[in-house]
Design a protein around this motif. Structure first.
Motif, PDB file in Angstrom:
ATOM      1  N   GLU A  31     -24.027  26.035  47.227  1.00 20.51           N
ATOM      2  CA  GLU A  31     -23.304  26.552  46.066  1.00 20.51           C
ATOM      3  C   GLU A  31     -22.382  27.699  46.472  1.00 20.51           C
ATOM      4  OE1 GLU A  31     -26.460  27.457  43.316  1.00 20.51           O
ATOM      5  OE2 GLU A  31     -26.844  25.329  42.925  1.00 20.51           O
ATOM      6  N   ALA A  36     -19.612  21.164  47.307  1.00 23.00           N
ATOM      7  CA  ALA A  36     -19.335  20.087  46.355  1.00 23.00           C
ATOM      8  C   ALA A  36     -17.849  19.901  46.095  1.00 23.00           C
ATOM      9  CB  ALA A  36     -20.060  20.357  45.039  1.00 23.00           C
ATOM     10  N   LYS A  41     -19.848  16.501  43.515  1.00 26.99           N
ATOM     11  CA  LYS A  41     -20.875  17.326  42.869  1.00 26.99           C
ATOM     12  C   LYS A  41     -22.288  16.833  43.164  1.00 26.99           C
ATOM     13  CE  LYS A  41     -20.902  15.044  38.393  1.00 26.99           C
ATOM     14  NZ  LYS A  41     -20.847  15.199  36.973  1.00 26.99           N
TER      15      LYS A  41
END
Length: 113
Positions: A31, A36, A41
């Motif tokens: 993250e 992503a 994602k």
């Protein structure tokens, strides 16, 4: 004596867990570094066909690839400028953690025998 034995057993298990990588730490790193944004994602649907799927990939392969980008293994195909910049700040433990996280995800990769 029992407390000493219990402490040794706990130490061995925690050492093994860190050697294999920490999934939660890997998720936080994925993250933080916005993996992503290129790999999709769910890490199964890259934004471009040339970007690899990461979910479910073999942990040792991921560690090897990320380490190659960090070293700048141009002779071994690990010379992508974006990936080199992404992995530069990572420690060896960060790489293990990311590999553990991506390996833990359900993937769409198919292996042939």
């Amino acid at each position: 004596m029992k407390k000493l034995l219990a402490a040794l057993v706990c130490a061995v298990f925690s050492l093994g867990a860190s050697a294999a990588g920490n999934i939660n730490a890997g998720k936080a790193l994925a993250e933080k570094y916005a993996c992503a944004s290129c790999h999709g994602k769910d890490y199964n649907s890259p934004t471009e066909a040339t970007y690899p799927k990461l979910a479910g990939q073999h942990r040792d392969y991921l560690e090897h690839a990320l380490t190659g980008y960090k070293r700048g293994d141009k002779g071994y195909g690990r010379n992508n400028a974006v990936m080199t910049g992404q992995v530069k700040p990572l420690t060896n433990q960060d790489i293990k953690d990311l590999a553990a996280y991506f390996h833990s995800l359900p993937g769409t990769l198919v292996t042939h025998r």
